[in-house]
Design an enzyme around this catalytic site. Structure first.
Site, PDB file in Angstrom:
ATOM      1  N   GLU A 183     -49.138  21.734  24.445  1.00 51.38           N
ATOM      2  CA  GLU A 183     -50.412  21.650  25.177  1.00 51.38           C
ATOM      3  C   GLU A 183     -51.591  21.755  24.208  1.00 51.38           C
ATOM      4  OE1 GLU A 183     -50.520  24.120  28.699  1.00 51.38           O
ATOM      5  OE2 GLU A 183     -48.756  23.142  29.512  1.00 51.38           O
ATOM      6  N   GLU A 186     -41.870  21.642  30.762  1.00 57.34           N
ATOM      7  CA  GLU A 186     -42.356  22.778  31.568  1.00 57.34           C
ATOM      8  C   GLU A 186     -42.524  22.285  32.988  1.00 57.34           C
ATOM      9  OE1 GLU A 186     -45.635  25.203  30.238  1.00 57.34           O
ATOM     10  OE2 GLU A 186     -44.990  25.041  28.141  1.00 57.34           O
TER      11      GLU A 186
HETATM   12  O1  AHR Z   1     -45.249  28.681  31.136  1.00 52.16           O
HETATM   13  C1  AHR Z   1     -46.473  29.337  30.996  1.00 52.16           C
HETATM   14  C2  AHR Z   1     -47.502  28.529  30.215  1.00 52.16           C
HETATM   15  O2  AHR Z   1     -47.838  27.368  30.925  1.00 52.16           O
HETATM   16  C3  AHR Z   1     -47.067  27.995  28.877  1.00 52.16           C
HETATM   17  O3  AHR Z   1     -47.175  28.940  27.869  1.00 52.16           O
HETATM   18  C4  AHR Z   1     -48.031  26.878  28.651  1.00 52.16           C
HETATM   19  O4  AHR Z   1     -47.513  25.876  27.827  1.00 52.16           O
HETATM   20  C5  AHR Z   1     -48.329  26.378  30.061  1.00 52.16           C
HETATM   21  O5  AHR Z   1     -49.669  26.198  30.281  1.00 52.16           O
END
Ligand code: AHR
Length: 526
Positions: free
Chosen positions: A203, A334
């Site tokens: 990110e 994610e």
């Molecule tokens: O999973 C929690 C957070 O969500 C992670 O650290 C980040 O990559 C995302 O924004």
């Protein structure tokens, strides 16, 4: 396009159409015919779509996985035995570590060497608590080996250097007598480890350094160039896959810029995939309660989570422009539900309960990934233990398995199985002001030729029945519970637990009665 590929695509389109677009709202009692096309050769559902994510966040690592060698909680070299035993049963293919946002502030040297010499720092992203670095590279690799999984390492592009990342990969994978390989041996691991997946940042539009897409691409190219995997066992097969940062549903320019750069890349760098992050939140910041909700909030969450399909389609369309042969993969590294934190917990720890709704959400997303198996080859649910949509919750020595855990266990037969298109016309269901598909279905043939079918009855109130023509027997497991917000707790750990289910021959097929709000996985035979 070959005729097989055309047939496969048409079948997919039909299934997609039937599953939602413009279909009539059927009477609730109507039985659903699910036709499984085992003649069409679909893509392999990569086992890596069942990956997990373990970040240094809250009690995801400390307490949830790592209790330390001197803990009264049973452990092997500091890693808790109950959690390892539970995770082994999921056949977790890969674990993404050390983050997340944490990864772009992680310096690997802080987490190697004698325990009393490790740097204690502040976990700035998550709760501002001390990070002891007691769990570092050796402990993570030990954990991955104990659960029988592989490493997905995310390197620090945000605040680190290409030299630091390069040295870390050499430290982990060099076999020869290099200074770093000797240091690894001195720290207790003479043999090189495998690193099958490498994340190039995380990110980076946000917590990873707020970079423009163009700036990220320049950084990413250097990191892709210099992070060399030296493990001889990964030279021919099991080659390390490098995953660049893609979009999160908003920053589509990341995928575009990464793909544009890749399409004209020179010999010195390459990547094998682009990531996609997406959480089901019901709106930002996450505010929906994890328990104590009814059908309306169930429908909001389920309706939103189904958008994963169009997000993947959008990212695929961009990738197709530069990579029509689908050489690069999508890593949905994610995903999951991000809800209000458990009352009384540190909000920075992202701890939330996990209900039957989460189990249904997990099944629907896994089915979407399977339908995109030609492009989606890695996915990591966020997260493994105690954080967001977790498999496992712990509190001290106590441990409980969540509904999401049970779905992942039921789906093990789909790992590396061959996708078999399904056709069904289940119609839609109105719940509150949301429309939901009544039923979702996905099928695949495993390596032994056995056909497996997943059936999700999305309806929160009504049971239904499904008939699969051409098969005579069906047996497997069903996950349901008294309410959509039913949960497992330390005191009542089996409220949401799988039970045996079987079908009955009917006409030229087999019929399976699906309870309301349920996930069923059955093997079917002729
Ligand atoms: O999973 C929690 C957070 O969500 C992670 O650290 C980040 O990559 C995302 O924004």
């Amino acid at each position: 396009m070959t005729s097989v590929a055309k047939r496969f695509r048409n079948a997919l389109l039909l299934a997609t159409f039937a599953a939602g677009l413009g279909t009539p709202v059927l009477a609730k009692e109507a039985s659903v015919e699910v036709a499984v096309d085992t003649a069409t050769t679909g893509p392999v559902i990569d086992k890596h779509i069942f990956g997990q994510f373990a970040e240094h966040l809250g009690t995801g690592i400390y307490g949830g996985v790592w209790v330390g060698k001197d803990s009264p909680i049973p452990n092997v070299r500091g890693i808790r035995t109950d959690v390892v035993t539970a995770l082994k049963a999921l056949k977790v293919p890969n674990v993404r570590w050390p983050g997340g946002c944490f990864a772009d502030e992680y310096h690997w040297r802080d987490g190697i060497g004698p325990a009393d010499k490790r740097r204690v720092q502040i976990n700035t992203n998550w709760g501002g608590v001390p990070e002891s670095n007691a769990f570092g590279t050796h402990e993570f690799m030990d954990f991955a080996e104990q659960i029988g999984s592989e490493a997905y390492i995310s390197v620090n592009i945000g605040s680190g250097t290409a030299a630091e990342a390069s040295a870390w990969i050499e430290y982990m994978t060099a076999e020869k007598d290099t200074t770093l390989a000797k240091e690894r041996a001195a720290n207790g691991h003479p043999a090189p480890w495998k690193v099958p997946i490498l994340g190039l940042g995380n990110e980076n539009w946000g917590c990873g350094g707020a970079m423009s897409a163009e700036h990220y691409v320049e950084e990413m190219k250097r990191f892709a160039n210099f992070t060399r995997n030296f493990n001889p066992a990964q030279r021919e097969k099991d080659k390390m896959k490098r995953i660049a940062v893609g979009w999160d549903g908003n920053k589509l320019d990341y995928t575009e810029e990464v793909m544009k750069a890749w399409s004209t890349h020179v010999y010195s760098w390459d990547i094998e995939g682009v990531s996609l992050h997406n959480y089901t939140t019901g709106g930002w910041p996450p505010h929906l309660p994890a328990t104590g909700f009814g059908n309306d909030e169930y429908a909001i969450v389920i309706n939103e989570t189904l958008k994963m399909d169009s997000l993947i389609a959008k990212q695929s369309a961009i990738m197709d422009k530069y990579d029509p042969e689908k050489k690069l993969l999508i890593a949905v590294d994610e995903w999951g539900a991000w809800l209000s934190p458990t009352p009384g917990s540190n909000p920075g720890f992202l701890q939330q309960q996990n209900s039957l709704r989460d189990g249904i959400l997990a099944a629907l997303n896994l089915n979407i990934f399977a339908r995109h198996a030609d492009r989606v080859k890695i996915a990591n649910i966020a997260q493994m233990v105690n954080v967001l949509q977790a498999m496992i919750l712990t509190d001290g020595s106590k441990m409980v398995l969540t509904p999401t855990y049970h779905v992942f266990k039921m789906y093990v037969p789909f790992q590396d199985a061959q996708f078999a298109p399904v056709k069904f016309a289940a119609g839609e269901l109105a719940v509150g002001d949301r429309k939901l598909p009544r039923v979702d279905a996905m099928a695949a043939k495993d390596k032994s030729g056995q056909v497996w079918v997943s059936l999700v009855n999305v309806d929160p109130d009504a049971g239904t029945s499904v008939t699969i023509p051409g098969f005579r027997t069906a047996s497997g497991e069903v996950l349901t519970a008294p309410k959509v917000d039913s949960v497992n707790t330390f005191a009542a750990p089996s409220v949401v637990a799988p039970k045996a289910i079987s079908g009955k021959p009917s006409g030229s097929g087999v019929t399976i009665a699906l309870p309301p709000r349920s996930v069923t996985v059955v093997k079917v035979s002729k």
